[in-house]
Design a protein around this motif. Sequence first.
Motif, PDB file in Angstrom:
ATOM      1  N   MET A 186      -6.644   2.518  -2.228  1.00 58.42           N
ATOM      2  CA  MET A 186      -5.763   1.573  -1.526  1.00 58.42           C
ATOM      3  C   MET A 186      -5.970   1.586  -0.016  1.00 58.42           C
ATOM      4  SD  MET A 186      -4.236  -0.224  -3.698  1.00 58.42           S
ATOM      5  CE  MET A 186      -2.947  -1.128  -2.875  1.00 58.42           C
ATOM      6  N   ALA A 187      -6.668   2.617   0.485  1.00 60.54           N
ATOM      7  CA  ALA A 187      -6.947   2.673   1.923  1.00 60.54           C
ATOM      8  C   ALA A 187      -7.731   1.442   2.376  1.00 60.54           C
ATOM      9  CB  ALA A 187      -7.707   3.943   2.258  1.00 60.54           C
ATOM     10  N   ILE A 223     -16.437  -6.534   2.479  1.00 63.01           N
ATOM     11  CA  ILE A 223     -16.896  -5.227   1.988  1.00 63.01           C
ATOM     12  C   ILE A 223     -15.714  -4.257   1.902  1.00 63.01           C
ATOM     13  CG2 ILE A 223     -18.327  -3.215   2.533  1.00 63.01           C
ATOM     14  CD1 ILE A 223     -20.324  -5.210   3.800  1.00 63.01           C
ATOM     15  N   THR A 254     -13.874  -2.699  -1.614  1.00 61.15           N
ATOM     16  CA  THR A 254     -13.821  -1.267  -1.954  1.00 61.15           C
ATOM     17  C   THR A 254     -12.487  -0.951  -2.626  1.00 61.15           C
ATOM     18  OG1 THR A 254     -12.907  -0.685   0.190  1.00 61.15           O
ATOM     19  CG2 THR A 254     -15.276  -0.491  -0.037  1.00 61.15           C
ATOM     20  N   VAL A 306      -4.668   5.798  -5.544  1.00 61.58           N
ATOM     21  CA  VAL A 306      -4.549   6.618  -4.327  1.00 61.58           C
ATOM     22  C   VAL A 306      -5.892   6.674  -3.599  1.00 61.58           C
ATOM     23  CG1 VAL A 306      -4.123   8.953  -3.463  1.00 61.58           C
ATOM     24  CG2 VAL A 306      -2.643   7.996  -5.227  1.00 61.58           C
ATOM     25  N   ALA A 307      -6.960   6.728  -4.382  1.00 63.39           N
ATOM     26  CA  ALA A 307      -8.288   6.870  -3.772  1.00 63.39           C
ATOM     27  C   ALA A 307      -8.761   5.593  -3.094  1.00 63.39           C
ATOM     28  CB  ALA A 307      -9.300   7.296  -4.837  1.00 63.39           C
ATOM     29  N   VAL A 332       0.542  11.228 -10.346  1.00 61.93           N
ATOM     30  CA  VAL A 332      -0.440  12.303 -10.514  1.00 61.93           C
ATOM     31  C   VAL A 332       0.270  13.662 -10.527  1.00 61.93           C
ATOM     32  CG1 VAL A 332      -2.379  13.491  -9.403  1.00 61.93           C
ATOM     33  CG2 VAL A 332      -2.354  10.998  -9.524  1.00 61.93           C
ATOM     34  N   ALA A 333       1.194  13.854  -9.581  1.00 59.29           N
ATOM     35  CA  ALA A 333       1.894  15.147  -9.504  1.00 59.29           C
ATOM     36  C   ALA A 333       2.738  15.385 -10.755  1.00 59.29           C
ATOM     37  CB  ALA A 333       2.767  15.188  -8.246  1.00 59.29           C
ATOM     38  N   VAL A 370       0.762   3.935  -3.025  1.00 61.32           N
ATOM     39  CA  VAL A 370       0.314   5.303  -2.763  1.00 61.32           C
ATOM     40  C   VAL A 370       1.426   6.297  -3.121  1.00 61.32           C
ATOM     41  CG1 VAL A 370      -0.382   6.913  -0.944  1.00 61.32           C
ATOM     42  CG2 VAL A 370      -1.393   4.646  -1.049  1.00 61.32           C
ATOM     43  N   VAL A 415       0.849  -1.203   0.000  1.00 64.29           N
ATOM     44  CA  VAL A 415       0.000   0.000   0.000  1.00 64.29           C
ATOM     45  C   VAL A 415       0.882   1.251   0.000  1.00 64.29           C
ATOM     46  CG1 VAL A 415      -1.675   1.350   1.321  1.00 64.29           C
ATOM     47  CG2 VAL A 415      -1.960  -1.118   1.126  1.00 64.29           C
ATOM     48  N   ILE A 467       0.874   9.060  -6.001  1.00 65.04           N
ATOM     49  CA  ILE A 467       1.012  10.507  -5.770  1.00 65.04           C
ATOM     50  C   ILE A 467       2.055  11.082  -6.722  1.00 65.04           C
ATOM     51  CG2 ILE A 467       1.840  12.223  -4.103  1.00 65.04           C
ATOM     52  CD1 ILE A 467       0.497  10.576  -1.905  1.00 65.04           C
ATOM     53  N   LEU A 514      -5.292  -1.204   3.219  1.00 68.41           N
ATOM     54  CA  LEU A 514      -4.575  -0.853   4.454  1.00 68.41           C
ATOM     55  C   LEU A 514      -5.461  -1.107   5.673  1.00 68.41           C
ATOM     56  CD1 LEU A 514      -2.047   0.305   5.738  1.00 68.41           C
ATOM     57  CD2 LEU A 514      -2.974   2.589   5.424  1.00 68.41           C
ATOM     58  N   LEU A 515      -6.732  -0.733   5.550  1.00 65.16           N
ATOM     59  CA  LEU A 515      -7.640  -0.937   6.688  1.00 65.16           C
ATOM     60  C   LEU A 515      -7.764  -2.420   7.029  1.00 65.16           C
ATOM     61  CD1 LEU A 515      -9.895   0.498   8.547  1.00 65.16           C
ATOM     62  CD2 LEU A 515     -11.452  -0.687   7.030  1.00 65.16           C
TER      63      LEU A 515
END
Lengths: 639, 221
Positions: A294-295, A328, A332, A291-292, A260-261, A253, A249, A257, A298-299
């Motif tokens: 991968m959380a 679930i 996501t 980026v939107a 995108v940058a 990420v 992750v 980032i 991680l969770l």
Amino acid sequence: MTGPTTSSVPRPFRSRTLRERQGVAAGLVVGVLTAAVAWAASHVLFEVGNWGTDRVTAVTMVAWFVGFNAGVGTWNPPLEWLLGSTPGPDVVTLEVGVGRGRYRYLRFCTDHKVVGMQYLGLAVVLLGVGGVGAVLIRTQLLSPHSTFLGPTAYGDVVTLHGLCMVIGVLLLLIGPFASYVLPLILGARTVALPRLNAMGVWIMASAAACLVSTVVIGGADVGWTTYAPLADQASPAMTALALALVGLVACVVISGINTVATVVTLRARGMSARRMPVMAWGAFIAAGLAVATMAGLLLVMTLVLADRTMGTTFFVAPQGGSGELYEIAFWTMGQPLLYVLLIPPMAAVLEMAGSFARRPVFNARLVVWCFVAIAGISLLTLGHHLYTTGLSPALSGSSLVLTELFALPVGVVVLCVLGTVWRGSIWARLPLYFVYLFLWDIVIGGLSGALLGIPTADRDLHGGMVVTAHLHYMMVGVVLVGAAGGLVYWFPKFTGRMFEERTGRVGFWLIAVGIQVTFLAQFWAGAQGMPRRVAWYEPAFRTANQVSTVGAYVLTLGWVVLLWAGVWSARHGRPAPADPWRAESLEWRVPSPPPLRNFPVGPVLAPVDEDTGVDGGTSRLGVPESAAAATAPERGGPV
Amino acid sequence: MALLTGPDRADPLDDGVTPERRRQITLLSVWLLVAFDGVLTALTVGTWFYLRAADVQGMWRGLHCSPARPCTTAGGSPLPGPVPTAGLSHLAGVVVGAVLLGSLAWWSERSARSGASAPVVARRAAAATVVAVGTLGLVGVAYSGLVFNRFDGAYATAYWYVLVSCALHLGVIAVVLAGLTNRIRVGGDVPDGTSVRAVRILVVWTSVAVTILCLVASVGG
């Protein structure tokens, strides 16, 4: 903070000697020593058994992670920032790899091309491990009750195979495509965050070691989705696996980032959003999606780690936890991840189609909107993974509609690929072969996916080999084939040598035939009712499995031949000119391989002629920005 | 093997990125990081409400425990009764600390942008660091004062996770603020102020995230 500067050095961070010694060798020594000390200390601190064994595993793996990266030099940039130091010219020169020769590939290096190749090496290792796993799996399935692996080891191998392949493909896209090629396509002289980009690859390297170490410390029979409560109940190898995924992750990420940058801020002067190549758009959208989402991974991994090492009960049903919570949260991330993997190869295929059909990409703007639509829909479609978990029947309809909606943008992209090569002036080189194979496979993989999106069909087929065949058609036949085509296409840029196509074609045909035989036979087994993820099966499925196994051997041979052709070509291939394909985009305007800072000065795209609509393209490449600023349009607003 | 990048002809110190562009890159990167953490925080909140709504086997806060049907810990030891709700006073303190932290960070950045001297900005950043550490300490006090253990069912587990999440956020921010204070002290950042602004964005977001998590864990219980 992240890039080189020439400002004075308020306080040198470390002696240069120490920094010069940092690299893979130092990382391995420091990492192993730190892990050994942590292992011994944690054995004293924690009672082995219950959570204790997992705590020992966790502490050891974290120590390895910290130690390895300290040895490599990954922590230098954040430590320098915290200590108020700014890298001086000597540090910048050292980090960018000047005068380091081939050893810069084994060090913390901020040159985006070196980082791209480091990712490629890591991806090849992981894909190799995953590929060996695939061969073992198919060998086990050669006969109904084979004792080649046995059910337990089979489950462990399935997990490792799945994760290594998914992560390997992801790294293949992050490295050669997002890190190496993307800045060249954009006309950038570096990436936006070179030091962060370099950190990502070494964080991933240490995480990959944790992942592969699961073979040694007991294996985890949890599948690539590592579903709970299996994840809670598996051996301590699951703890190492969860930490590896946390590292993944971080890497994704960081890379997202950076990508995108880079796209937003470092495009060549005159390259407005409308003039941005499809490949750059694909990388941008996929990176943003990563980026939107991968959380989610991680969770769930931190929750699994908490359950395993701290005794929490997130997934322990008798204590109020829920395995459905895992599914679930996982999907996501999981569903968009599949499209993070799919969009860049689609974009690469379009670039290749344009180059070898001698035409611009057909309806490029529509293609970009399709990428956006695919990314958007992927955020809403986790439901079709949950039909069999007790999802409310009321939600089946919306899941069906959203799933089938995918067919629209994906189908339009496929039509745009066809439209690009249709009546084009075809130059049938090896990368174009991969374009055709991509088209064939995405039709089969896509149609089977549409079938699986129907709730009534999915409830019957969900646990069967049809799902396995569909997933592999998409992952191998579409994503990996598209990525491999891209690697062959940009191979001259990577190595400065042409790919040896005769051997490459042998590899290609073996791969093409191998994919069809392996996975069509799995559709056959699934249609007969064979469940997936089983080591032993009913004799009725024997023929389909034997055909699939033979296909897998052919497929593996194909990849080996293609890899061999690549290695041979990198050493002995014909020197490549700057633009061997006579393509249009900016990466072909610099020598092969590109020099350190890519372009001698910031490239400037000539404006589009308003009367004729002719795109001036890169005809004025190399004009100093100051001289061209008066005529070249400023970059457009937000992308 | 052929070299995979070309000869080192260019000036390694010249990457062609202007200071203004570098500033844009830093701020965009921080916003993307905040977006990622925002999704993570939203998922954490979602986890809380999912477990609360699902109330698997009546184990959310052990509401269905009774002397006749005692709740048990993960180890099987009986609990005396329903798991009590955590006290609100400490979480209220954490929220106050988080709001103060965000305000201080904002004030520091404003003073840096309005041309305040480095020592002034450094002092304000140092004050923010102290507040971050103090708020972190309050989280520790809240944890030590819990009347249940993290393995006493879904509520206890989720509550523990929220506290850990707050602590991690505050811990990272305390380190970053200490680093920023040090950078300003040695003359690293005030002239362009990019780091000050980037850290302010991070700190304010952290304050918001910690406030949301504490509100969920108290009001949303």
